[in-house]
Enzyme design. Sequence first.
Site, PDB file in Angstrom:
ATOM      1  N   SER A 175      -6.078  -7.934  15.222  1.00 47.51           N
ATOM      2  CA  SER A 175      -6.225  -7.838  13.817  1.00 47.51           C
ATOM      3  C   SER A 175      -5.011  -7.006  13.299  1.00 47.51           C
ATOM      4  CB  SER A 175      -7.353  -7.632  13.056  1.00 47.51           C
ATOM      5  OG  SER A 175      -7.719  -6.358  13.308  1.00 47.51           O
ATOM      6  N   LYS A 176      -4.679  -6.910  11.889  1.00 41.85           N
ATOM      7  CA  LYS A 176      -3.771  -6.195  11.012  1.00 41.85           C
ATOM      8  C   LYS A 176      -3.958  -4.884  11.450  1.00 41.85           C
ATOM      9  CE  LYS A 176      -1.765  -5.568   6.719  1.00 41.85           C
ATOM     10  NZ  LYS A 176      -2.209  -4.025   6.823  1.00 41.85           N
ATOM     11  N   ARG A 177      -5.333  -4.556  11.221  1.00 40.17           N
ATOM     12  CA  ARG A 177      -5.791  -3.380  11.205  1.00 40.17           C
ATOM     13  C   ARG A 177      -5.608  -2.332  12.724  1.00 40.17           C
ATOM     14  NH1 ARG A 177      -6.108  -1.534   7.705  1.00 40.17           N
ATOM     15  NH2 ARG A 177      -7.514  -2.229   5.691  1.00 40.17           N
ATOM     16  N   SER A 211       3.272  -4.282   5.194  1.00 39.43           N
ATOM     17  CA  SER A 211       3.126  -4.386   6.786  1.00 39.43           C
ATOM     18  C   SER A 211       4.267  -4.365   7.455  1.00 39.43           C
ATOM     19  CB  SER A 211       2.319  -5.600   7.218  1.00 39.43           C
ATOM     20  OG  SER A 211       1.061  -5.742   6.297  1.00 39.43           O
ATOM     21  N   GLY A 237      -3.024  -2.849  14.528  1.00 42.06           N
ATOM     22  CA  GLY A 237      -1.649  -2.473  14.519  1.00 42.06           C
ATOM     23  C   GLY A 237      -1.459  -1.176  13.635  1.00 42.06           C
TER      24      GLY A 237
END
Length: 503
Positions: free
Chosen positions: A262-264, A287, A266
């Site tokens: 997930s983005k988290r 992002s 990263g």
Amino acid sequence: MSNNVRVRFAPSPTGPLHIGGVRTALFNYLFAKKHKGSFILRIEDTDQNRYVEGAEQYLVDALNWCNIPYDEGPEKDGGFGPYRQSERKEIYAQYAEQLIASGNAYYAFDSAETLDFHRKDHEEKGKTFIYNWHNREKLSNSLSLSKAEVEKKLANSEEYVIRFKSPKDETLHLTDIIRGEITIDTNILDDKVLFKSDGMPTYHLANIVDDHLMEISHVIRGEEWLPSLALHFQLYQAFGWESPQFAHLPLILKPTGKGKLSKRDGDKLGFPVFPLEWKDPKTAEISRGYKEDGYFPEAMINFLAFLGWNPGTEQEIFNLNELINAFELERVHKAGARFDPEKIKWFNHHYMQEQNDLALAKAFQQLKPELSAIDLEYIATVVALVKERATFVNGLWDLSHYFFEAPPSYDEKAAKKAFKEGTKDLLLQLVSVIQPIEDFMVENLQTQIKGWITENNIGFGQVMMPLRLSLVGALQGPDVFDIMFMIGKTESIKRIEKTINLL
RNA sequence: GGCCCCAUCGUCUAGCCUGGCCCAGGACGCAGCCCUCUCAAGGCUGAAACACGGGUUCGAAUCCCGUUGGGGCUACCA
């Protein structure tokens, strides 16, 4: 396989394209090109609520940067357009009606609140609410209501959805290229909504209709779609259409811990999850992207190709054409693959070495305002000297700043190691050795300085270490003589004298 | 919870379909050595895995069953 392979990448424009989506697109592209087929981009924007401004443009930009061109798509008609589902809206209703006429679907009038209530009620009792043969007779739909009632509701233009009538007591044998045969008992399937009350189809209907109309031969998508395969398969049957072949790709998992990437992750571990930088139009939150972080698209593609697939040989470095040649869906793994931010760095380091020095120099110059006035040829030579130590263009400055300016300070530890009692005297002598060298070339410097050291029986390190420290500011970097040649005689002596004055 | 999918070094994986060539091969990362004025790069070496339990078989990482673990889905989202 014949040459009418047609595959599609069908993302929904709800935000930036995730790295997992890039891999799905890549595998579709590789498969298409391997079989001399077409790769189609289709925008699945049937959910008006989740539409995000700029997401579609991002998608196109990202695919371009990755060097995954599509043969057909929005603004690139191949005779099967339009390629945005929102522009195909009128097409779907008739197919939904067709399914009702053939008895494969029905109208349902239950409100969201009613359904919600049933779901909560079941949950409290430890059960799962499934809208299917089990209870559809008790709910409000064209199967439970009389014909007159249904017609009245429709005439009053009451809101309705169209649901697929999932059969009872059937066993489905589905085939997936990667997973083999999958068996499903239709009794646990629910009557999925095909057509929404807002007049738009759901993913399921639109997907099947479009894949059929666009003559898609292979559906290659993420594993999250595997549970929908039974529905999709039945839809093809209900329409009497030949189903494409399916391949469900394993998911990309977090580097550590549980769940999919997930983005988290990263943000937390400091690596991008998106190909390009993305600014959220609502929150203005930024992002980071692989491009902006200094990754080469070749590196990302090579890395991504090996997430869930491998050629079965020991070769790991593949350019796009080699990937196309070697790619086989049958060699795709079944299990999910953890994302390894270290390995993509290794690929990037590799591809950095393959870059043209002048091109790197240009990128480097653009990145560093300090270099704007410096000759590009000179920067390119510096790049050639240091790039084997670099993983990213933006790491070049730390590795090469001393080619452009005198070191602002000396590394403390290194100074302790290099600067001894006799150092000052040796450096004074060194200056007198360098001073008379007319032709300030690498070979001359080497023979003169090394000659002086051996003739006088001085330890090599006693001279070279403080010399390097004077020039670089640290005990690192390429050959000392290369550095001296690059910065020139005057600057070399200036830096040595600065050290002498300091000692 | 229910359903589906999956399971080889820390990670990506080869091998599994067509059992013996596997006391399991490669890569990233890690450690050491070599090279060397330094740091890298490069070369060499090393530590490191068949989830567990039952079968089947002369023989199983490979076939079967179960357990455990992991993942996904379970919306009028895709």
